[in-house]
Design a protein around this motif. Structure first.
Motif, short mmCIF file in Angstrom:
data_model
loop_
_atom_site.label_atom_id
_atom_site.label_comp_id
_atom_site.label_asym_id
_atom_site.label_seq_id
_atom_site.Cartn_x
_atom_site.Cartn_y
_atom_site.Cartn_z
N LYS A 111 0.75 -1.06 -0.13
CA LYS A 111 -0.10 0.04 0.11
C LYS A 111 0.92 1.40 -0.01
CE LYS A 111 -2.21 0.17 3.81
NZ LYS A 111 -0.81 0.94 4.44
N THR A 112 1.99 1.24 0.85
CA THR A 112 2.67 2.55 0.97
C THR A 112 3.56 2.71 -0.43
OG1 THR A 112 2.71 2.40 3.15
CG2 THR A 112 4.40 3.65 2.40
N THR A 113 4.13 1.51 -0.77
CA THR A 113 4.63 1.54 -2.13
C THR A 113 3.84 2.10 -3.44
OG1 THR A 113 5.83 -0.36 -1.46
CG2 THR A 113 6.18 0.20 -3.73
N LEU A 114 2.62 1.87 -3.33
CA LEU A 114 1.66 2.22 -4.36
C LEU A 114 1.36 3.67 -4.14
CD1 LEU A 114 -0.39 1.65 -6.84
CD2 LEU A 114 -1.87 1.46 -4.97
N SER A 138 5.49 8.67 2.68
CA SER A 138 4.34 8.88 3.83
C SER A 138 4.68 8.34 4.93
CB SER A 138 3.20 8.13 2.99
OG SER A 138 3.51 6.85 2.84
N ASP A 139 5.71 7.45 5.37
CA ASP A 139 5.93 6.93 6.74
C ASP A 139 6.81 7.93 7.22
OD1 ASP A 139 4.33 4.69 6.33
OD2 ASP A 139 5.67 3.33 6.09
N PHE A 140 6.39 8.90 7.89
CA PHE A 140 7.36 10.02 8.63
C PHE A 140 7.67 9.83 9.86
CE2 PHE A 140 2.96 11.75 8.39
CZ PHE A 140 2.95 12.17 9.76
N MET A 141 7.09 9.07 10.66
CA MET A 141 7.44 8.93 12.18
C MET A 141 8.53 7.99 12.17
SD MET A 141 3.60 8.83 13.91
CE MET A 141 4.04 7.64 15.08
N GLU A 142 9.33 8.21 13.04
CA GLU A 142 10.72 7.37 13.24
C GLU A 142 10.49 5.96 13.60
OE1 GLU A 142 14.54 6.76 13.15
OE2 GLU A 142 13.39 8.85 12.87
N GLY A 195 9.35 -0.51 9.54
CA GLY A 195 8.61 -0.79 8.03
C GLY A 195 7.17 -0.81 8.10
N ILE A 196 6.62 -0.21 9.06
CA ILE A 196 5.23 -0.22 8.80
C ILE A 196 4.54 0.99 9.14
CG2 ILE A 196 4.61 -2.54 9.52
CD1 ILE A 196 3.67 -1.55 12.15
N SER A 197 3.48 1.38 8.56
CA SER A 197 2.61 2.64 8.74
C SER A 197 1.65 2.34 10.05
CB SER A 197 1.69 2.83 7.63
OG SER A 197 2.39 2.93 6.30
N ASP A 239 -4.81 18.36 -14.16
CA ASP A 239 -5.73 19.41 -13.89
C ASP A 239 -6.47 19.05 -12.64
OD1 ASP A 239 -4.60 21.17 -15.58
OD2 ASP A 239 -5.98 20.55 -17.24
N MET A 240 -6.27 17.84 -12.03
CA MET A 240 -6.99 17.36 -10.83
C MET A 240 -6.25 17.49 -9.58
SD MET A 240 -10.20 16.10 -11.74
CE MET A 240 -10.89 15.74 -13.35
N GLN A 241 -6.67 18.14 -8.63
CA GLN A 241 -6.27 17.55 -7.32
C GLN A 241 -6.19 16.43 -6.40
OE1 GLN A 241 -4.26 20.03 -5.55
NE2 GLN A 241 -4.19 18.58 -3.59
N VAL A 242 -5.51 15.73 -6.42
CA VAL A 242 -5.46 14.42 -5.87
C VAL A 242 -4.92 14.48 -4.46
CG1 VAL A 242 -5.10 11.97 -6.04
CG2 VAL A 242 -5.34 13.42 -8.11
N ASN A 243 -6.07 13.95 -3.60
CA ASN A 243 -5.63 13.77 -1.87
C ASN A 243 -5.66 12.48 -1.53
OD1 ASN A 243 -5.48 16.83 -1.58
ND2 ASN A 243 -7.92 16.87 -1.50
N ILE A 244 -4.35 12.05 -1.30
CA ILE A 244 -4.33 10.59 -0.84
C ILE A 244 -4.14 10.55 0.57
CG2 ILE A 244 -3.03 8.46 -1.03
CD1 ILE A 244 -1.73 9.41 -3.64
N LEU A 245 -5.00 9.64 1.21
CA LEU A 245 -4.86 9.31 2.61
C LEU A 245 -4.31 7.86 2.74
CD1 LEU A 245 -7.02 11.58 2.63
CD2 LEU A 245 -7.48 10.72 4.99
N ASP A 246 -3.01 7.75 3.05
CA ASP A 246 -2.37 6.37 3.21
C ASP A 246 -2.51 5.80 4.72
OD1 ASP A 246 -0.75 4.11 3.14
OD2 ASP A 246 1.35 5.21 3.26
#
Length: 526
Positions: free
Chosen positions: A23-26, A54-58, A64-66, A78-85
């Motif tokens: 998921k995070t790789t995608l 997207s995995d910004f916490m130490e 290696g997990i979210s 021209d689209m605004q894409v908002n992803i929630l991982d």
């Protein structure tokens, strides 16, 4: 660009899956195609210090997990894409459930070798309850796995989704040659130059074209033609209205780590995915094109910048235009607030914005005024529905391991509990602090974050408890009698509400029978 055009060009979605499905790789590769990042982080090895964007916490980089939902936005065609991982691990499912209230559609990632796994079933069930449009990405086609037709049957049976393939793989594992885009009727042939580059794509618009045989070989070409005919014969024509109603789920195949099939997914997604949808409150339905601003807090993240000890409240904008430095009504507190530094996100990178539109996720700096589920409006009393907060099932006493750092521990616990990933109870007779979670890994995360973000150390002691439930009654005399009779089981939560700590299933049932006038709540939203 006008207000309605801004709404219509937004696509806000969550990516969900079982842990390790990719998921995070995608997410990384979608950002790469969107030009939001130049190189993808190496997620697989926790020895590599530069982790996934997207995995910004130490702790996420180390394990290696979210463990927390992260929000990323970018522009594409021209689209605004908002992803929630979202976190895939079941111990962090509560964060994911809340995130699903803030999105208009979902992409489910499935590992071709493992198929549909337990956590995926739970998350898709929540999507189906809300009729959220679901798109499926079958990942890791560069490895050996299940037959594609078998997988489609499994998705239909286990997830209860009606599927329609919109891309189809050519080969699998070492023989994986690319994907045929059934949506655009184009063949995309990929050659992996390396795992951190966007690969060239060769387009073939007609399956009967003999060039196809030259590129992927006679056998592969013949198999693809047969399977494409079978798909068109077995599965109904794709209708966007059915997808938007949550009745049909488009399926794409690919390999996120090698950029196989990701562009097909993204190109189709921006075309067919829903723009911001109406939101439901206890009072009425909120339409995105209403002129007045409304929004709700679905997540709080403490300590995003350890140097400044700040907290961010994540707000989903439901209607109107959110403007910087404008007064908005905090419905629960009955106070007006203005926000001088509202931010949008590119994972841990934040930038201050002047305005935001329905579908956008905005981060508001918070000094402790927000709780999950809070509503912001231009004055109207509204309460958004469906933001769950679950009763914990695992409990540990938390003790200070360093008496010199008791202030830091108290502050750290206070801020981390505000995120809603765990609950803090104070036992009424002993005064001991108890942490309750829905997953065991949460205890490790809390301990780690206390140490690395607040310089506080704690240790745990086992608490043999079965369930925590909030209690209410209309009769003060009965409440007083309950507190006296059940003094050993009584605690207060962070907000001072009465909580009954049951030691067993029998204890809970017998107490409910003994006090029929008392209501037992298994969520804290009452």
């Amino acid at each position: 660009m006008g207000f309605i055009e801004e709404i219509n060009r937004r696509r806000t979605f969550a990516i969900i899956s079982h842990p390790d499905a990719g998921k995070t790789t995608l997410t990384e590769k979608l950002l790469l195609f969107g030009g939001a990042i130049q190189t993808a982080g190496a997620v697989k090895s926790n020895k590599i210090k530069r982790g996934a964007t997207s995995d910004f916490m130490e702790i996420e980089r180390q394990r290696g997990i979210s463990v927390a939902t992260s929000v990323m936005g970018f522009e594409y065609k021209d689209m605004q894409v908002n992803i929630l991982d979202t976190p895939g691990h079941q111990d962090f499912a509560e964060d994911t459930y809340r995130t699903l209230t803030a999105v208009d559609s979902v992409i489910v990632v499935i590992d071709v070798a493992k198929g549909v796994e337990a956590q995926t079933e739970k998350l898709v069930k929540v999507c189906r309850m809300r009729d959220t449009p679901v798109m499926v990405f079958i990942n890791k086609m560069d490895r050996e796995g299940k037959d594609p037709f078998e997988l489609l049957d499994e998705i239909e049976q286990k997830l209860g989704l009606t599927v329609r393939p919109l891309s189809w793989p050519v080969g699998m594992g070492k023989n994986f040659r690319g994907v045929y885009n059934l949506f655009d009727q184009k063949m995309a042939l990929f050659t992996a130059h390396g795992k951190q580059s966007i690969d060239d794509t060769v387009l073939i618009q007609d399956l009967a074209d003999s060039k196809l045989d030259d590129m992927i070989g006679d056998d592969n070409a013949e198999t693809l033609r047969e399977e494409a005919d079978l798909i068109n014969g077995v599965y109904p024509e794709f209708e966007r209205e059915d997808y938007l109603a949550g009745m049909v789920s488009p399926v794409f195949f690919g390999s996120a780590i090698n950029n196989f099939g990701v562009r097909e997914l993204l190109d189709c997604f921006v075309q067919i995915a829903p723009s911001p949808q109406p939101a439901h409150t206890e009072e009425r339905e909120i339409k995105p094109d209403e002129s007045k601003f409304t929004g709700f807090v679905f997540k709080i993240h403490a300590n995003m910048d350890p140097n400044h000890r700040n907290r961010l409240a994540f707000v989903r904008i439901c209607s109107g235009i959110f403007e910087r430095n404008k007064n908005y009504r905090h419905v629960r507190l009955g106070k007006n607030f203005k926000f001088s530094s509202p931010t949008t996100f590119m994972a841990s990178k934040k930038s201050i914005i002047e305005e935001a539109y329905p579908g956008d996720i905005v981060g508001l700096y918070d000094t402790g005024n927000f709780k999950i589920g809070d509503t912001l409006t231009e004055g109207e009393q509204l309460h958004f529905k469906g933001i769950p907060s679950f009763s914990p099932e695992l409990f540990q006493y938390v003790e200070n391991a360093d008496p010199m750092k008791s202030k830091q521990l108290a502050k750290g616990l206070n801020q981390l509990m505000d995120e809603g990933v765990a609950q803090l109870f104070i036992h009424q007779t002993s005064g001991r602090k108890i942490i309750g979670t829905v997953g065991a890994l949460q205890f490790d995360v809390i301990q780690y974050r206390l140490k690395h973000e607040y310089s506080a150390t704690c240790r745990y002691e086992s608490a043999s408890l079965y369930k925590a439930c909030w209690i209410t009654t209309d009769d003060p005399a009965i409440l007083k009698a309950f507190r006296i009779r059940k003094a050993k089981n009584m605690a207060k939560d962070k907000h001072g509400h009465d909580v009954f700590l049951a030691t067993s299933s029998w204890d809970l049932n017998s107490t409910q029978e003994l006090f029929p006038e008392v209501k037992f709540h298994f969520t804290s939203e009452f």
